[in-house]
Design a protein around this motif. Structure first.
Motif, short mmCIF file in Angstrom:
data_model
loop_
_atom_site.label_atom_id
_atom_site.label_comp_id
_atom_site.label_asym_id
_atom_site.label_seq_id
_atom_site.Cartn_x
_atom_site.Cartn_y
_atom_site.Cartn_z
N THR A 173 14.86 -1.13 -8.85
CA THR A 173 14.02 -1.56 -7.71
C THR A 173 14.58 -1.93 -6.07
N TYR B 58 -0.17 -2.69 -12.90
CA TYR B 58 0.66 -3.15 -12.06
C TYR B 58 -0.46 -4.16 -11.52
N LEU C 220 0.37 -5.04 -7.60
CA LEU C 220 1.88 -4.86 -5.79
C LEU C 220 0.99 -5.55 -4.87
N ASN D 146 -5.73 -0.09 -7.53
CA ASN D 146 -4.00 -1.07 -7.44
C ASN D 146 -3.70 -1.90 -5.91
N MET E 287 5.32 -7.82 -6.83
CA MET E 287 4.80 -7.06 -7.65
C MET E 287 4.87 -7.51 -9.19
N TYR F 246 5.28 5.38 -5.07
CA TYR F 246 4.13 5.88 -6.40
C TYR F 246 5.81 5.94 -7.89
N ARG G 23 7.26 2.71 -8.75
CA ARG G 23 5.93 2.27 -9.97
C ARG G 23 5.52 2.65 -11.19
#
Length: 518
Positions: free
Chosen positions: A173, A226, A228, A257, A278, A304, A307
């Motif tokens: 990442t 998650y 973010l 999100n 995140m 995306y 993620r």
């Protein structure tokens, strides 16, 4: 005895969870982060009932021109059918992003979309859909995930799994720091693995108080794969109109999100000296076991695709940790079963069950990992190892009778619950009780000594929340410098498998006593 790193299961005298923070309705904030657009649609005709006020920035149409319009007029037929299929009442569905291309004033505007079906309305989140970077293509991510998965499968322990995860996720990442922290029984989090840039603060081994992730925030991890925050420096965007006209209430943003973040958390990130964050949950047996926390010094908004890869890895790690913990439990249960079988043989071949428990090899001390034991039965007291005096044992039994404990009971903080035991905390800060006949004061008692623990906190947990004079506004602590706390009057924690073995043994002893008497 001193142990520098306190174990996960240690019981702390103070509860650092925050009822105040945990009572704030985070899902009804009516605000989103500005890196996307949120629509509230009528499920019958897909008319736009609400839209975030930044819609014009993304769609080149003012909010008032969108409200009341059916979203179908902006979408090609095939994508409209896909949207409707996402809304089909098929029970719980994983939130899987898909592509929507809006055609507005002759321009095609590509977005990545998420649909959240509610009882009275439909939410659609939109984020701009740039062409993914080569390293984020499906094939590239698939290969990397396969590689990381193979490493995780080879890891021998939970600790090894967690360290591989943070190191490989950092490579994948590009986040500046990635932590995995595990929750203790009181919801404080301890950092068990870390991968970071050299100039980032070191949090490995530190505990963070439960108020850092209060109950309401913890609960939302079951709705969101998650959380973010691409940048902490943003202006929240309101929904228009403020009240959902379909329900006449605030819109529930639990699953979104884009949901905006509490101001106190943005201040917390400022104090951590990070711009973007995140976090992903580690969920085991439908319980929140821990969090993967990613920090970046500058704004960062993963695609995306990336993620989704991180979400998949957190699920894989959850499964791997669950497997490792299960393996550990199975191995320990197997060892305890062997000891239990040997003890049973001694119970039935000794003159008394007390002698069979305390004087043989193995003894009760090995089965329950204790340093001393006492049997109080029919007016007699038998002991082995380090135990309180006879008078102290009699007083302890009197206290236990008042507690009306009818089943196996254990504590690793006896001096905090029974003040008189502070006199002999060196031998009995931990206690396990196997009632034989509680009304008559007949018990089997096991003791563990005090183990002085030094807990290293990420900042003073007593300053985790700083209230303003009005009693309504509050701030997080502004320092994460290591704060050490010494924990006394505590033994090593009791494992579930040990307490399970104690209850099995109690049943066997009761069975033997009944057979002998009747």
């Amino acid at each position: 005895m001193e142990n520098k790193q306190a174990p996960i299961g240690i019981t702390l005298e103070k509860n650092y969870d925050s009822e105040f923070c945990g009572s704030i309705p985070l899902h009804l904030v009516n605000l989103i982060q500005p890196h996307g657009v949120l629509f509230t649609l009528s499920p019958e005709d897909l008319r736009i009932a609400q839209v975030s006020e930044n819609a014009e920035q993304f769609l080149s149409l003012p909010v008032q021109a969108l409200l009341g319009q059916s979203i179908e007029q902006f979408l090609p037929q095939a994508q409209l059918h896909e949207l409707q299929s996402k809304m089909a009442p098929q029970g719980y569905q994983e939130k899987i992003p898909f592509h929507l291309t809006f055609t507005i004033q002759g321009r095609e505007l590509p977005f990545t979309a998420l649909v959240h079906q509610k009882q009275d309305y439909v939410l659609i989140e939109l984020e701009e859909n740039p062409v993914p970077a080569p390293q984020n293509s499906f094939m590239a991510l698939y290969q990397q995930i396969k590689y990381i998965t193979s490493l995780l499968k080879q890891a021998p322990t939970t600790q090894a799994v967690s360290q591989i995860l943070v190191e490989e996720m950092k490579k994948l990442t590009g986040f500046d720091r990635i932590l995995l922290y595990q929750f203790d029984p009181q919801w404080n989090g301890i950092v068990i693995s870390q991968a970071k840039q050299e100039d980032m603060d070191d949090y490995l081994g530190l505990r963070f108080p439960a108020s850092d992730v209060p109950k309401q925030a913890r609960d939302l991890y079951f709705s969101n794969p998650y959380r973010l925050i691409p940048t902490r420096d943003y202006t929240p965007v309101r929904m228009n109109p403020v009240i959902n006209p379909l329900t006449h209430k605030f819109t529930d943003l639990s699953e979104c999100n884009l949901r905006s973040v509490a101001t106190v958390h943005l201040e917390y990130l400022t104090n951590l000296r990070v711009q973007a964050s995140m976090s992903l949950p580690i969920i085991i047996d439908n319980q929140l076991w821990g969090l993967v926390s990613c920090h970046h010094k500058t704004p960062k908004n993963p695609s995306y695709e990336l993620r989704s890869a991180m979400e998949l890895l957190s699920s894989i790690v959850s499964a791997q940790i669950a497997a490792k913990e299960k393996e550990r439990a199975i191995e320990l249960r197997s060892q305890l079963r062997d000891l239990h079988a040997q003890l049973l043989e001694q119970l039935y071949t000794s003159d008394s069950f007390a002698e069979g428990l305390l004087n043989g090899q193995p003894s009760l001390l090995q089965l329950l990992n204790i340093s001393g034991a006492a049997v109080l039965y029919e007016g007699s007291i038998w002991t082995t190892g380090a135990v309180p005096s006879s008078q102290n044992l009699k007083e302890l039994v009197y206290w236990l009778k008042r507690q009306r404990q009818e089943r196996t009971y254990a504590t690793d903080t006896l001096p905090l619950q029974y003040a008189r035991s502070q006199e002999y905390k060196d031998v009995a800060s931990g206690l396990v009780v196997l009632p034989i006949n509680a009304e008559e004061g007949e018990y089997i008692l096991g003791f563990r000594p005090e183990v002085i623990q030094t807990i290293a906190w990420g900042g003073d947990p007593n300053q985790a929340i700083q209230m303003e004079p009005d009693g309504k506004k509050y701030h997080p602590r502004n320092s994460f410098a290591t704060y050490q706390e010494t924990v006394k009057h505590t033994s090593m924690p009791w494992l579930p498998e040990e307490l399970e073995a104690a209850e099995f043994l109690r049943g066997a002893i009761l069975e033997k006593i009944i057979k002998e008497k009747y």
